[in-house]
Design an enzyme around this catalytic site. Structure first.
Site, PDB file in Angstrom:
ATOM      1  N   GLU A  69       0.802  -1.220   0.000  1.00  0.00           N
ATOM      2  CA  GLU A  69       0.000   0.000   0.000  1.00  0.00           C
ATOM      3  C   GLU A  69       0.836   1.272   0.000  1.00  0.00           C
ATOM      4  O   GLU A  69       0.511   2.233  -0.683  1.00  0.00           O
ATOM      5  CB  GLU A  69      -0.953   0.017   1.204  1.00  0.00           C
ATOM      6  CG  GLU A  69      -2.092  -0.991   1.125  1.00  0.00           C
ATOM      7  CD  GLU A  69      -1.733  -2.370   1.661  1.00  0.00           C
ATOM      8  OE1 GLU A  69      -0.548  -2.583   2.034  1.00  0.00           O
ATOM      9  OE2 GLU A  69      -2.598  -3.243   1.706  1.00  0.00           O
ATOM     10  N   HIS A 138     -10.540  -4.966  10.190  1.00  0.00           N
ATOM     11  CA  HIS A 138     -11.206  -4.824   8.884  1.00  0.00           C
ATOM     12  C   HIS A 138     -12.596  -4.199   9.019  1.00  0.00           C
ATOM     13  O   HIS A 138     -13.454  -4.430   8.169  1.00  0.00           O
ATOM     14  CB  HIS A 138     -11.368  -6.188   8.212  1.00  0.00           C
ATOM     15  CG  HIS A 138     -10.105  -6.806   7.716  1.00  0.00           C
ATOM     16  ND1 HIS A 138      -9.154  -7.333   8.554  1.00  0.00           N
ATOM     17  CD2 HIS A 138      -9.623  -6.983   6.458  1.00  0.00           C
ATOM     18  CE1 HIS A 138      -8.157  -7.823   7.841  1.00  0.00           C
ATOM     19  NE2 HIS A 138      -8.403  -7.626   6.569  1.00  0.00           N
TER      20      HIS A 138
END
Lengths: 336, 371, 322
Positions: A69, A138
Site C-alpha cells: 500500500e 477490517h
C-alpha cells in the site's frame, strides 16, 4: 435512469469517467484479479466485485498492484501530481495504517507546502464499517482521522445516487479525496441516472424534514436514522435528518439551519466516540447555535473499544435505530 | 337507483407520486361542487395543490380525513346528486373499497408512463395521455420539463389526446440544444409532430415554451389549431435576468431555492423534494452547458432577445394569453395591449407557474379554447 | 537432522490436525454458521509443523491472516480455536478476535494478523527482547508472498540483520497474493534471493516436504539461538482452498489444486516416507487419525454449544487499566 445498487453506481461512475478522460486510471489490490496467474483474468474485480468489468473495457488503465500500500498509494499520489487522475483502492480503510504517511504527509500537504503550485487529483476509494464480522482490523470507521487532516477532502455517501455523483465529483476534483464506502451499503438499491452527474462537496442532503429534532449523520447510519425517525413519527416526534455526505468540507450551514429550527440535536456516527464526526458537530452547534438549543446534544456512536468479532458483541457495538430513537426521545422529553 | 355517484380519488401527479396527505377540505359535506372546482388541498412530497372535481354535484361524503396519508387512487370523497340515498352511498363506498388495490410502493418505475421518440436532433421524452379528441401539446418553459404540467395531464386527457414533451436540453430529452434559438425549438416541435403523426394540435406553451409555441404557430399556422400562452416569453423585452442567471449557475440547494421561490406566488409551495428534483436534473453532465446556451441565445444580458407581440395579429387562429398577477419572472403587463381578438386572462394569487398554482382555472381555459 | 519416532508422530499429528481442522471449517463455513473472513491453511501444513517442532512455548511466532496452522503447530488449544472462530465466549480470544486474530501468548503465539506484512516487525521486537534478556529464545515471523513485498518486511529484514536478532523469517510462497500471481507481483524469481541484500542466509525449500522444512528451519533456529543472526527461508507451496472462504478461484488453472493434492500432498508424502523408512507404523497413524477425528468433532460441537459473549464483555479489555 433505473434502479441500481450502490456497487453498480460506483462502477458506472468509474467507467463513465474513464471513458470521458483518458488520464483517469484505476489501481488497487485485485481490482482485476488473476494477474500473472494461469486461470481467468478479471477473476475478482475487487474483493466484492465493484470494479469487475473495467479491465475488459479499459485494459492497461486498470492495474492490479502487489500488496504494497505504501508504494502503490504513494505512486497514485505521485502520478496525480504529474498528469494522471488516478482512482486508487485502499481495500479496507483499516489499511491506512500501512500507507498513511503517503496520504497525510505527502498528498495532503503538497499544495500548501509548495506554495499553491501543486495539484494532486487523486481519489482513494476505501471500504469501511462494521457489520460483516470482519473483526478489529477490517471493520473500522476511520473517516474522522482523514477529516482531521487539512488538504484532504472526505466523502461518505449513503445512497447509490449520492455515491455516483460524489465519486464523479471526486474524480474531477483537483485535490486528494478520500472516498469512503460502507461495506454493508454495496447492495443498497436506489434510482440512479445512467448519465454522468456531479454532486458538489460540502452540500448535505436533508433526507427528511422535521420540526422537533435534528439528527445529523452519515454513511450507513443515515438508514438507521430514517428507521428511527419513522418510529418516532408514530409518537408525534418529527425528526429532520441531515446526511452530511462529505465530512470535509462539511456543510455547517445545513446543520446550524436545522438546529436553529428544531432546537434539539442527536448526532449519529458509527465511528468510535472520541474525536469523531459527532464530537466535531456537537462542538460546532455548541459554539454557533447554543441559544437555539432546548436540550443537551446527544451523540450516538460506537463505544470506545475496537470492533469485536463475535456477532453478539458486534451487534451491540454498532449504533442501532433503537439507540437513536432512545436518544431522540430523551431530548424530546427534556424539561417538558 | 341514482346513476350519478362519483368517486373523488387521489390523483397521480407526476411520475413518482405514490401517496399524499390530506391538508384541508375546500368543499364541506353537503356543499355544491362543479366540475373543475377545487375540492380538497393535498400535499405530496413534491408539491401541494388542490384536487379538482371531475363531476358536478353535491359533495355527499368525506371519506378521507385531514392529515390522512393515502395512496394514489384511494377514495377521498363521494359526489352525488342530492337525491342519492345514504344507503346508496354506503354501498358505493363499500364497493369501491372492496375492489381498491393500492399501488405497490416497492415497484420501481416499471411502466413509467413516458415514452421517447428519436428525432434528427436527438431523443425526445414525452408523455401521452387520453385516447380521443383533439391533440393538445404542452410545451414547458426554460429549465422545466413535462412535469410542469402534472396538474394538467389528467384533467385534459378526459376529452383530448394530451402530449407533454421535454424540450432539448431539458428533462429526459437530448442535451443537444443546437444554437438554442426559438426557431430550433420550433423545429423540434414540428419534427416531434411529424414523427408521431400529429397533423394538427392545440399548442399550450408556458414561459419560454410560449415563445416557442408562438414561433411555431407563425411558421406553421396550418398545423396549429389554437394557441394558449401562459406566463409567456416573447411578448416583451423584460425578464428577471437574475432568475435566469441564478437558475443556470446554482449548484446547491441553498443557492437554487430562492430562485425557485420567485416562480410562485406562494413560495411555500417549493418543497425540499422539488428543489432536489431540479438539482438532480441540473447536475447531469451537459445540462448546465445546454441551459447556458439557451439563456445566452434567448435572454442575453437579462433581456428577451425576441419580442413577437407585433406578429400576433398575423395569426388567424384562436389565441389566448394567461398570466399570473404576481409573476416575478416575466412582467404580467406583457399580457396587456395585445390585439383585440387575443383573449387575455389574468389570474390572481398566481405567480409565474400559473398552471401549477391555479391549475383548475388554467385547465378550464385550455379546455374552453380547445373545445 | 535425525527425527525420532516421537517427533515423527508429533509431526504427523500436527499436520493432520491442521488438515482436518481446516477441512472441517471449510465445510462448516458453507453452512453459514461461521462468521466473518476465514483463510484456510490446508496444503501448507508441512511449513508450520516443520518450523514449530523446533520451538517450545518460550519461543515466539507471529503469523498471518492464514494463521490456523501456525496456531495449531505452536500448541494452541484446538477447542479454544474452534470456539474463537465461531465467536464464542470460551474462544481463545473470548470471541473478540475471530479467525484472523487468534493468539495465545502463553504458547508463544503472538497472533494471526489481519494486516499483510504485520508480523515481521513484531518478531524483530520479540527477537530484540530475547537478545536483550539473553534467554536464548528465538522468534519466527511468517509472511506470505504478498506480505513479502510490503515495506515492513524489507525494513524488518534489514533491522534484524543489523542488530543480529535471533529471528527467522519464513515466507510461505503459495503463488498468490489473494488473486494475483506471484509472477505478476514479485520482481525476483526466488524471494529468498532478497536475503543477500540484507546480508543474511536465504534458502529456498519445498514447502510440501516436511523433512526439508524441518531440516532447514532447524539449522536456522539453531544459528539464531547461538547468536548467529537471522535467516530468510522461502517455502514454495500451494494452498488447497481459495484466498478466503467464498473465493471462486477462477484465476487458478482448472486442475492446479488437484495435481498437487494427488502428487505432492505434504501429509501423504510424509506418511509414505515415514512408514517405508520404518520410522512409524501404519497403525500409529490410524490411531492418531481417530484421535484427531474425535478432537475436531468435539471442538465443533463444543463451539456450537458454547455461549456467545455478553453485553458486559463489550467494553472489557480495551485497556489493562483506564
Amino acid at each position: 435512469m433505473g434502479i441500481k445498487t450502490f456497487q453498480q453506481a460506483i462502477s458506472e461512475a468509474l467507467a463513465l469517467e474513464m471513458e470521458r478522460d483518458e488520464r483517469v486510471i484505476v489501481m488497487g489490490e485485485d481490482i482485476v484479479g488473476g494477474s500473472g496467474a494461469d486461470g481467468e483474468m478479471d477473476a475478482w474485480g475487487g474483493p466484492l466485485g465493484v470494479t469487475k468489468g473495467l479491465w475488459g473495457k479499459f485494459g492497461d488503465r486498470v492495474l492490479d498492484t502487489p500488496i504494497t500500500e505504501s508504494a502503490f498509494i504513494g505512486a497514485a499520489i505521485g502520478a496525480a501530481t504529474t498528469g494522471l487522475r488516478p482512482v486508487v483502492e485502499l481495500m479496507f480503510i483499516d489499511f491506512m495504517g500501512v500507507c498513511f504517511d503517503q496520504i497525510f504527509n505527502q498528498a495532503a500537504k503538497f499544495r500548501y507546502m509548495f506554495g499553491g503550485k501543486a495539484e494532486t487529483p487523486v481519489v482513494i476509494r476505501t471500504m469501511f464499517g462494521a457489520g460483516l464480522r470482519a473483526a478489529a482490523q477490517h471493520s473500522q470507521c476511520l473517516y474522522p482521522l482523514f477529516t482531521h487532516i487539512p488538504g484532504l477532502k472526505v466523502v461518505v455517501p449513503s445512497t447509490p445516487y449520492d455515491a455516483k455523483g460524489l465519486l464523479i465529483e471526486a474524480i474531477r476534483d483537483n485535490d486528494p479525496v478520500i472516498f469512503c464506502e460502507h461495506k454493508l451499503l454495496y447492495t443498497q438499491e436506489g434510482e440512479v441516472p445512467d448519465e454522468a452527474y456531479t454532486i458538489p462537496f460540502g452540500e448535505a442532503a436533508v433526507v427528511r424534514e422535521g420540526e422537533d429534532l435534528t439528527i445529523v449523520t452519515l454513511g450507513r447510519m443515515v438508514h438507521r436514522a430514517v428507521e428511527a425517525a419513522e418510529a418516532l413519527a408514530g409518537s408525534g416526534i418529527d425528526c429532520e435528518i441531515v446526511d452530511l455526505r462529505t465530512t470535509s468540507p462539511m456543510d455547517e450551514d445545513a446543520i446550524l439551519e436545522s438546529v436553529e429550527n428544531t432546537g434539539r440535536l442527536v448526532v449519529v456516527d458509527e465511528a468510535n466516540p472520541r474525536c469523531n464526526i459527532a464530537t466535531d458537530i456537537s462542538a460546532l452547534v455548541a459554539q454557533s447555535a447554543f441559544d437555539a438549543l432546548k436540550a443537551p446534544i446527544r451523540m450516538v456512536t460506537a463505544p470506545h473499544s475496537p470492533v469485536p468479532f463475535s456477532d453478539a458483541l458486534e451487534d451491540l457495538y454498532i449504533p442501532t435505530a433503537a439507540s437513536i430513537e432512545a436518544a431522540a426521545r430523551e431530548l424530546a422529553e427534556y424539561r417538558s | 337507483m341514482s346513476g350519478a355517484l362519483h368517486a373523488v380519488t387521489m390523483p397521480k401527479w407526476g411520475l413518482s407520486m405514490q401517496e399524499a396527505k390530506i391538508v384541508e377540505w375546500k368543499v364541506p359535506v353537503g356543499g355544491e361542487a362543479l366540475s373543475g372546482d377545487e375540492v380538497v388541498d393535498i400535499e405530496t412530497e413534491k408539491i401541494a395543490a388542490a384536487v379538482e372535481a371531475r363531476h358536478s354535484g353535491v359533495l355527499r361524503r368525506h371519506i378521507a380525513q385531514e392529515d390522512d396519508v393515502l395512496p394514489v387512487g384511494a377514495l377521498l370523497a363521494v359526489i352525488a346528486g342530492a337525491d342519492a340515498t345514504d344507503s346508496e352511498i354506503d354501498a358505493f363506498v363499500a364497493d369501491f373499497q372492496a375492489s381498491f388495490v393500492p399501488p405497490d410502493p416497492t415497484a420501481s418505475e416499471v411502466g413509467v408512463p413516458t415514452d421517447t421518440v428519436d428525432l434528427s436532433g436527438g431523443v425526445i421524452r414525452y408523455l401521452r395521455r387520453g385516447d380521443s379528441g383533439d391533440v393538445v401539446i404542452l410545451v414547458h418553459g426554460f429549465g422545466g420539463d413535462l412535469n410542469n404540467w402534472l396538474f394538467t395531464h389528467e384533467p385534459l386527457a378526459a376529452e383530448h389526446v394530451v402530449y407533454a414533451l421535454d424540450l432539448p436540453g431539458h428533462g429526459g430529452s437530448t442535451r443537444d440544444v443546437g444554437d438554442g434559438s426559438l426557431e430550433d425549438f420550433a423545429d423540434t416541435l414540428s419534427d416531434f409532430m411529424a414523427a408521431l403523426g400529429i397533423a394538427n394540435a392545440h399548442l399550450v406553451g408556458h414561459s419560454m415554451g410560449g415563445a416557442i409555441a408562438l414561433t411555431f404557430a407563425l411558421a406553421h399556422p396550418d398545423l396549429t389549431a389554437s394557441l394558449t400562452l401562459i406566463g409567456s416569453a416573447g411578448l416583451g423585452a423584460e425578464i428577471d435576468g437574475t432568475y435566469i442567471d441564478g437558475f443556470v449557475h446554482a449548484r446547491r440547494r441553498r443557492d437554487l431555492k430562492p430562485h425557485l421561490e420567485k416562480l410562485f406566488s406562494d413560495p411555500s409551495l417549493i418543497t425540499r423534494q422539488l428543489v432536489e428534483d431540479v438539482l438532480r436534473y441540473k447536475r447531469l453532465d451537459g445540462v448546465q452547458d445546454a441551459l447556458a446556451t439557451v439563456a445566452g441565445q434567448l435572454f442575453p444580458g437579462g433581456r428577451q432577445a425576441a419580442v413577437l407581440r407585433d406578429q400576433l395579429d398575423q395569426l388567424m387562429l384562436p389565441v389566448q394569453v394567461i398570466c399570473g398577477v404576481e409573476d416575478r419572472i416575466i412582467p404580467p403587463s406583457h399580457a396587456l395591449g395585445l390585439p383585440a381578438d387575443v383573449a387575455t386572462h389574468t389570474v390572481t394569487g398566481a405567480g409565474h407557474m400559473v398552471q401549477m398554482e391555479a391549475s383548475a382555472e388554467v385547465n378550464r381555459l385550455i379546455r374552453d379554447l380547445a373545445g | 537432522m535425525q527425527l525420532n519416532k516421537d517427533d515423527a508422530l508429533r509431526a504427523y499429528r500436527t499436520m493432520k490436525t491442521i488438515r482436518v481442522f481446516e477441512d472441517r471449517v471449510h465445510v462448516e463455513f458453507e453452512t453459514g454458521e461461521v462468521p466473518g473472513f476465514v483463510h484456510l491453511y490446508a496444503g501448507e501444513e508441512a511449513i508450520a509443523t516443520g518450523v514449530c517442532l523446533h520451538l517450545d512455548d518460550g519461543d515466539r511466532i507471529a503469523s498471518t491472516h492464514r494463521g490456523h496452522g501456525h496456531c495449531i503447530a505452536k500448541g494452541c488449544d484446538v477447542r479454544g480455536m474452534m470456539a474463537e472462530i465461531y465467536g464464542r465466549k470460551p474462544g481463545l480470544c473470548a470471541g473478540k478476535g475471530g479467525s484472523m486474530h487468534i493468539a495465545d501468548l502463553t504458547k508463544g503465539m503472538m497472533g494471526a494478523n489481519g494486516i499483510v506484512g504485520g508480523a515481521p516487525p513484531l518478531v524483530c521486537g520479540a527477537g530484540l527482547a530475547a537478545k536483550t534478556l539473553g534467554n536464548g529464545r528465538v522468534a519466527v515471523g511468517f509472511v506470505g508472498d504478498g506480505g513479502s513485498n510490503q515495506g515492513t518486511t524489507h525494513e524488518s529484514l534489514n533491522l534484524a540483520s543489523v542488530w543480529q536478532l535471533p529471528c527467522i523469517f519464513v515466507v510461505e510462497n503459495n503463488g498468490y497474493a489473494e488473486a494475483t500471481s506471484v509472477k505478476y507481483s514479485t520482481a525476483c524469481d526466488d524471494l529468498a534471493d532478497r536475503a543477500s541484500g540484507f546480508n543474511m542466509p536465504g534458502i529456498v525449500v519445498d514447502g510440501h516436504d516436511f523433512f526439508e522444512v524441518y531440516e532447514v528451519a532447524g539449522e536456522a533456529i539453531d544459528r539464531a539461538r547461538a547468536g548467529g543472526g537471522p535467516t530468510l527461508i522461502e517455502c514454495k507451496v500451494n494452498r488447497y482452498y481459495g484466498h478466503f472462504e467464498g473465493d471462486a478461484q477462477t484465476y487458478r488453472a482448472p486442475d492446479e489444486v488437484e495435481n498437487v493434492r494427488q502428487n505432492r500432498d505434504c501429509i501423504d508424502n510424509f506418511a509414505a516416507r515415514a512408514v517405508s523408512a520404518g520410522l512409524v507404523q501404519e497403525d500409529d497413524l490410524a490411531s492418531i487419525d481417530r484421535d484427531i477425528s474425535d478432537l475436531i468433532e468435539d471442538a465443533v460441537n463444543l463451539a456450537k454449544a458454547a455461549p456467545k459473549p455478553e453485553a458486559e464483555d463489550l467494553l472489557t479489555d480495551v485497556y489493562v487499566s483506564y
